[in-house]
Design an enzyme around this catalytic site. Structure first.
Site, mmCIF file in Angstrom:
data_model
loop_
_atom_site.group_PDB
_atom_site.id
_atom_site.type_symbol
_atom_site.label_atom_id
_atom_site.label_comp_id
_atom_site.label_asym_id
_atom_site.label_seq_id
_atom_site.Cartn_x
_atom_site.Cartn_y
_atom_site.Cartn_z
ATOM 1 N N GLU A 186 -2.029 -1.721 8.864
ATOM 2 C CA GLU A 186 -2.326 -2.985 9.564
ATOM 3 C C GLU A 186 -3.803 -3.083 9.954
ATOM 4 O OE1 GLU A 186 0.582 -4.314 12.394
ATOM 5 O OE2 GLU A 186 2.204 -3.351 11.297
HETATM 6 C C1 LIG Z 1 3.577 4.263 5.967
HETATM 7 C C2 LIG Z 1 2.862 3.088 5.411
HETATM 8 C C3 LIG Z 1 3.373 1.810 5.596
HETATM 9 C C4 LIG Z 1 2.724 0.698 5.052
HETATM 10 N N1 LIG Z 1 3.303 -0.535 5.154
HETATM 11 C C5 LIG Z 1 2.745 -1.582 4.473
HETATM 12 C C6 LIG Z 1 3.405 -2.838 4.382
HETATM 13 O O1 LIG Z 1 4.472 -3.041 4.968
HETATM 14 N N2 LIG Z 1 2.841 -3.814 3.640
HETATM 15 C C7 LIG Z 1 1.664 -3.644 2.984
HETATM 16 O O2 LIG Z 1 1.198 -4.578 2.322
HETATM 17 N N3 LIG Z 1 1.007 -2.468 3.076
HETATM 18 C C8 LIG Z 1 1.511 -1.435 3.782
HETATM 19 N N4 LIG Z 1 0.874 -0.224 3.838
HETATM 20 C C9 LIG Z 1 -0.453 -0.102 3.262
HETATM 21 C C10 LIG Z 1 -1.528 0.060 4.327
HETATM 22 O O3 LIG Z 1 -1.729 -1.169 4.981
HETATM 23 C C11 LIG Z 1 -2.786 0.590 3.611
HETATM 24 O O4 LIG Z 1 -2.558 1.973 3.457
HETATM 25 C C12 LIG Z 1 -4.043 0.332 4.361
HETATM 26 O O5 LIG Z 1 -4.357 -1.030 4.294
HETATM 27 C C13 LIG Z 1 -5.210 1.109 3.786
HETATM 28 O O6 LIG Z 1 -5.275 0.965 2.401
HETATM 29 P P1 LIG Z 1 -5.398 2.263 1.464
HETATM 30 O O7 LIG Z 1 -4.430 3.261 1.945
HETATM 31 O O8 LIG Z 1 -5.339 1.839 0.063
HETATM 32 O O9 LIG Z 1 -6.844 2.815 1.803
HETATM 33 P P2 LIG Z 1 -8.224 2.328 1.177
HETATM 34 O O10 LIG Z 1 -8.407 0.875 1.360
HETATM 35 O O11 LIG Z 1 -8.373 2.900 -0.173
HETATM 36 O O12 LIG Z 1 -9.225 3.066 2.174
HETATM 37 C C14 LIG Z 1 -9.413 4.491 2.171
HETATM 38 C C15 LIG Z 1 -10.350 4.834 3.320
HETATM 39 O O13 LIG Z 1 -11.601 4.136 3.146
HETATM 40 C C16 LIG Z 1 -11.862 3.309 4.272
HETATM 41 N N5 LIG Z 1 -12.496 2.073 3.800
HETATM 42 C C17 LIG Z 1 -12.020 1.182 2.911
HETATM 43 N N6 LIG Z 1 -12.885 0.173 2.727
HETATM 44 C C18 LIG Z 1 -13.950 0.436 3.526
HETATM 45 C C19 LIG Z 1 -15.181 -0.228 3.793
HETATM 46 N N7 LIG Z 1 -15.507 -1.380 3.220
HETATM 47 N N8 LIG Z 1 -16.042 0.334 4.671
HETATM 48 C C20 LIG Z 1 -15.722 1.484 5.298
HETATM 49 N N9 LIG Z 1 -14.576 2.160 5.089
HETATM 50 C C21 LIG Z 1 -13.694 1.641 4.214
HETATM 51 C C22 LIG Z 1 -10.504 3.062 4.913
HETATM 52 O O14 LIG Z 1 -10.611 2.765 6.284
HETATM 53 C C23 LIG Z 1 -9.806 4.394 4.676
HETATM 54 O O15 LIG Z 1 -10.213 5.304 5.649
HETATM 55 C C24 LIG Z 1 1.498 0.878 4.371
HETATM 56 C C25 LIG Z 1 0.978 2.159 4.218
HETATM 57 C C26 LIG Z 1 1.648 3.260 4.708
HETATM 58 C C27 LIG Z 1 1.082 4.626 4.455
#
Ligand SMILES: Cc1cc2nc3c(=O)[nH]c(=O)nc-3n(C[C@H](O)[C@H](O)[C@H](O)COP(=O)(O)OP(=O)(O)OC[C@H]3O[C@@H](n4cnc5c(N)ncnc54)[C@H](O)[C@@H]3O)c2cc1C
Length: 650
Positions: A458
Site C-alpha cells: 500500500e
Molecule cells: C503480502 C503482500 C500483499 C500484497 N497485496 C497486494 C494487493 O492486494 N494488490 C496489489 O495490487 N498489490 C499487492 N501487493 C503488492 C505490493 O503493493 C508491492 O509489493 C509494493 O507496491 C511494492 O512493489 P514491489 O514489491 O514490486 O517493489 P518495487 O516497486 O520493485 O520496489 C523495490 C524497492 O525499491 C523501492 N523503490 C521503488 N521505486 C523507487 C523509487 N522511484 N525511488 C526510491 N525507491 C524506490 C521500493 O520502495 C522498494 O523498497 C502485495 C504484496 C505483498 C508482499
C-alpha cells in the site's frame, strides 16, 4: 468532557493571501520533464495526471512545509461525538466477543487457513461492510469507528486484519463509495453487506511501485459495449477467496498536447467470468493465512458499464482509494503497538534478573517509556486524520494519511522489535512452543512476522517519502516551476519568474518573524504549560523547515527532485512536527481527570522530547551527511567493482 469539533475551519483573510498564485487555481504545477529518461517521464506524467489538485487552503501537513503550523486545526482536538462513539462501541463489542470465542490467531497462523465459519461469522456481523451506507445494507460506521475496528483487529490477528482491510480499504467497496455509479453501487455493494469478499489487483511481475509499466491490457470491443482483458496480476490479497475484484489495466493510449499518453482504467471483474483464473496461492514470511494469489486474465469480456470513473481514470481511482485506504495500516499498527505495550509492561515488572525487575534496569526502562510514548503518538496521528474524513468526506488527507502510514508502520516495526528484545528468548520462541512448556503463549515472533510487510505494501516507505515530498513541494512549484521549466517559452518563464519574485519577497521574510510563534489557540483553561512548550516548538520549527526547504530549492533547482535522501529528511521533519502537534493536542483534550492528567502529560512530553532530538538530528543531516559518498559507492557496487567483498560465502 468530550467536545466535538466538526465545523469546517474558517481561513482568515490574511492566510488566504499567503497562498501561492502563479499557477491557475486548481491546477497542479507542471514539472520540467525534458531531462528525464522516457521511463521516468512516463511514470511521472501518469502519476501527475492522476493526482488530485491541492485544496486552495492546503492541509495541515502540507502547510507545515510552507512554514505554517496551523494549530487551530488541532486544538481543540477533534474528539468523536458520543453518538458516533456509541455506534462504534456496539459493533466493537460484537467483534471483540466474536474474536475471543471463535478466532484463534495462533491456529490461523499455524494452519495457514482462516476457518470458513470465522469468515462467515465476520460477514454476518457486517465486518465486510463497516463503512458501507445502511441503504445498501452496510453498517454505515464512520472512518474513526472503522479505524477503531482496525486497532482491535491489529492487536489480535494480522491475518484477519489483512482479510478485512484488503477487502474494504482497497478492494471494491472503497472505489465504489468514492467513484461508483448508482447502478454499480446497487449491483455490487449489497453483496458485501452479505459477506462477499473483494480484492484489488494492480501489481504485476514487472509493476510494483511504478504503474506506468503496466502490461495487463483492456481493449474495447468494436461496438464499445465491452472490454477484453488480457494479462497477469501478482500478489492479489483476498484474490483466492474473492467473488469480485478491481482490476487495473491499460486501455488504448490517448493523445494529450500532441503526445501519446498511457491510459490506465479500473474495472470491476466478477471472478466467475470466463477467462479469469487463480493460478497460484502465494505464501509469505508472515500473514500465513493470507488468501493472496496470482491471477491470469485470458480474453476476459467485461461490460463497459464495469469501468469505474470512466476510461483512463484508473490510476486516479487507485491513488484516491489508497489515500484513505492506507489509513487502516497505521490504525492496525496502533493496535499491535498497544498489544506490545501491554506485554512489555507486564513482563518488565514480573521478570526479575540481576536482583531487580528488568523494568528497573534503565536500558529496559527506556525502551518501555519509548514504546508507550510512541504508541500514544501513533494513535493521536491516526485518530486526528480519521476525524478529518468524518468531518468532510472530500477532505484532502493525502499528506496526513501518508505520514501516518510511513511513520506508523516504521514505528510499529521498531516497537515489535524492542518487544522481542525485552521478552528475550521467549520473544523468539513460538506461542505453540511456549504453551507446550507451560508458559503463557505470547506470540511476539508471529507479531513480528506479520508486521514486517506494512512498510512495503500500500505504498512502500520510500514511495511514501517521494509522495509526501512531491506534495510538500507543490506550493513552491506552483510559484516557481514555470520559471525553471526549460520546456516553456522565454516570455512565459520571465512572467513566471517575476510573479515568483513578488511572492517570495513577501513570504520569505515572514519565515524569520519569531513573534508569530508566540500565540496558541484558546482552549478552556488554557494549554498545559508542558504541552504549550512543544506546540510552540512545532510552530517555530515549521518556519525553520520552510526556510531550509526554500534554501535547498534555490541551491539544487529542479535537480532537488533527484535528491531523495535529502528530501526524505525534510519529509521526516514535517512528519515529526505533525506527530508532536497531534500528540500534544490530543493530550490536552484528555486532561480533566485528576488521576490521569499527570500520566497523559508525561506521555506527550516524553514523546515530544525524543521527537525534537530526532528533528535536530535531521536538520543537522541537511548540511552534514554522506549522501554523495554513499551514492558513489552504490554506483561502484552496481558496476561490480567490489564483488571481492562477497567472496567466501555459499
Ligand atoms: C503480502 C503482500 C500483499 C500484497 N497485496 C497486494 C494487493 O492486494 N494488490 C496489489 O495490487 N498489490 C499487492 N501487493 C503488492 C505490493 O503493493 C508491492 O509489493 C509494493 O507496491 C511494492 O512493489 P514491489 O514489491 O514490486 O517493489 P518495487 O516497486 O520493485 O520496489 C523495490 C524497492 O525499491 C523501492 N523503490 C521503488 N521505486 C523507487 C523509487 N522511484 N525511488 C526510491 N525507491 C524506490 C521500493 O520502495 C522498494 O523498497 C502485495 C504484496 C505483498 C508482499
Amino acid at each position: 468532557m468530550k467536545t466535538t469539533n466538526t465545523e469546517p475551519r474558517n481561513i482568515p483573510a490574511d492566510e488566504e493571501t499567503k497562498r501561492p498564485t502563479a499557477t491557475p487555481d486548481g491546477q497542479r504545477a507542471e514539472i520540467d520533464t525534458s531531462k528525464m529518461s522516457d521511463g521516468q517521464r512516463a511514470a511521472l506524467e501518469l502519476t501527475e495526471a492522476a493526482s488530485d489538485t491541492v485544496a486552495e487552503q492546503g492541509s495541515f501537513g502540507q502547510n507545515l512545509f510552507m512554514g505554517r503550523c496551523e494549530l487551530d486545526r488541532m486544538l481543540p482536538f477533534p474528539e468523536q461525538s458520543h453518538e458516533d462513539q456509541d455506534q462504534g462501541d456496539a459493533f466493537l463489542n460484537r467483534l471483540e466477543n466474536f474474536l475471543r470465542e471463535h478466532a484463534d490467531p495462533d491456529e490461523i497462523d499455524r494452519s495457514g487457513e482462516i476457518p470458513d465459519e470465522v469468515i462467515k461469522g465476520l460477514g454476518d456481523m457486517g465486518a465486510f461492510a463497516i463503512k458501507i451506507h445502511p441503504k445498501y445494507g452496510g453498517l454505515g460506521l464512520s472512518q474513526t469507528n472503522y479505524c477503531r475496528a482496525a486497532i482491535l483487529l491489529g492487536s489480535y490477528c494480522g491475518n484477519l486484519t489483512a482479510l478485512i482491510s484488503a477487502h474494504q480499504s482497497i478492494g471494491v467497496p472503497q472505489p465504489l463509495i468514492l467513484f461508483g455509479t448508482e447502478e454499480q453501487k446497487k449491483k455490487y455493494v449489497p453483496r458485501f453487506a452479505k459477506g462477499e469478499i473483494s480484492a484489488f489487483a494492480l501489481t504485476e511481475p514487472g509493476v510494483g511501485s511504478d504503474p506506468a509499466a503496466m502490461s495487463t491490457r483492456a481493449e474495447p470491443t468494436p461496438d464499445g459495449k465491452h472490454f477484453i482483458i488480457n494479462g497477469e496480476k501478482l500478489w492479489c490479497t483476498n484474490g483466492t477467496k474473492a467473488g469480485v475484484i478491481v482490476v487495473m489495466a491499460r486501455t488504448p493510449d490517448k493523445e494529450v498536447n500532441g503526445r501519446k499518453r498511457k491510459q490506465i482504467s479500473a474495472f470491476i471483474v466478477d471472478m466467475d467470468t470466463p477467462g479469469v483464473e487463480v493460478v497460484r496461492r502465494c505464501h509469505f514470511m508472515g500473514l500465513r493465512a493470507l488468501y493472496n494469489g496470482v491471477i491470469t486474465f485470458t480474453n476476459v469480456k467485461v461490460p463497459a458499464d464495469n469501468l469505474i470513473a470512466g476510461e483512463g481514470r484508473g490510476l486516479k481511482v487507485a491513488l484516491s482509494t489508497l489515500n484513505t485506504g492506507r489509513l487502516t495500516l497505521p490504525a492496525a499498527c496502533t493496535g499491535l503497538a498497544k498489544k506490545c505495550l501491554q506485554t512489555v509492561r507486564k513482563w518488565t515488572k514480573e521478570r526479575v534478573q540481576w536482583g531487580a525487575a528488568i523494568g528497573k534496569h534503565s536500558a529496559i526502562a527506556d525502551k518501555l517509556a519509548r514504546i508507550a510514548a510512541n504508541t500514544f503518538a501513533m494513535e493521536s496521528m491516526t485518530l486526528y486524520t480519521a476525524s478529518l474524513v468524518d468531518r468532510d468526506k472530500q477532505a484532502d488527507i493525502r499528506l496526513e494519511a501518508a505520514m501516518c502510514k510511513m511513520w506508523g508502520t516504521e514505528m510499529a516495526w521498531k516497537i515489535v522489535d524492542e518487544t522481542m528484545q525485552i521478552r528475550g528468548g521467549r520473544g523468539y520462541e513460538t506461542a505453540q512452543s511456549l504453551k507446550a512448556r507451560g508458559e503463557e503463549p505470547i506470540a511476539v515472533e508471529r507479531w513480528m512476522r506479520d508486521c514486517r510487510i506494512n512498510t512495503i505494501f500500500e505504498g512502500s516507505s520510500e514511495i511514501m517519502r517521494l509522495f509526501i515530498a512531491r506534495e510538500a513541494l507543490e506550493p513552491h512549484l506552483k510559484v516557481a516551476a514555470a520559471a525553471l521549466n526549460t520546456q516553456l517559452p522565454i516570455p512565459t518563464r520571465a512572467v513566471a519568474a517575476w510573479k515568483a519574485g513578488l511572492f517570495y519577497a513577501a513570504w520569505y521574510p515572514r519565515q524569520w518573524l519569531a513573534f508569530l510563534d508566540a500565540g496558541l489557540p484558546q482552549v478552556p483553561g488554557g494549554v498545559h504549560p508542558r504541552l504549550a512548550k512543544h506546540l510552540r516548538y512545532a510552530k517555530r520549527t515549521a518556519r525553520k523547515l520552510s526556510r531550509r526547504l526554500f534554501h535547498a530549492m534555490a541551491w539544487h533547482g529542479p535537480k532537488l527532485e533527484r535528491e531523495q535522501v535529502l528530501l526524505g529528511r525534510f519529509v521526516e521533519i514535517g512528519t515529526e512536527l505533525f506527530a508532536i502537534s497531534a500528540t500534544c493536542a490530543r493530550a490536552q483534550s484528555l486532561l480533566g481527570d485528576a488521576k490521569r492528567d499527570q500520566d497523559v502529560v508525561a506521555l506527550a512530553d516524553c514523546f515530544s522530547r525524543q521527537s525534537r532530538l530526532k528533528v535536530d538530528e535531521l536538520f543537522r543531516g541537511l548540511s552534514e551527511n554522506n549522501d554523495k559518498a554513499n551514492y558513489r559507492l552504490a554506483q561502484d557496487l552496481l558496476a561490480g567493482n567490489d564483488e571481492w567483498l562477497e567472496k567466501g560465502i555459499l
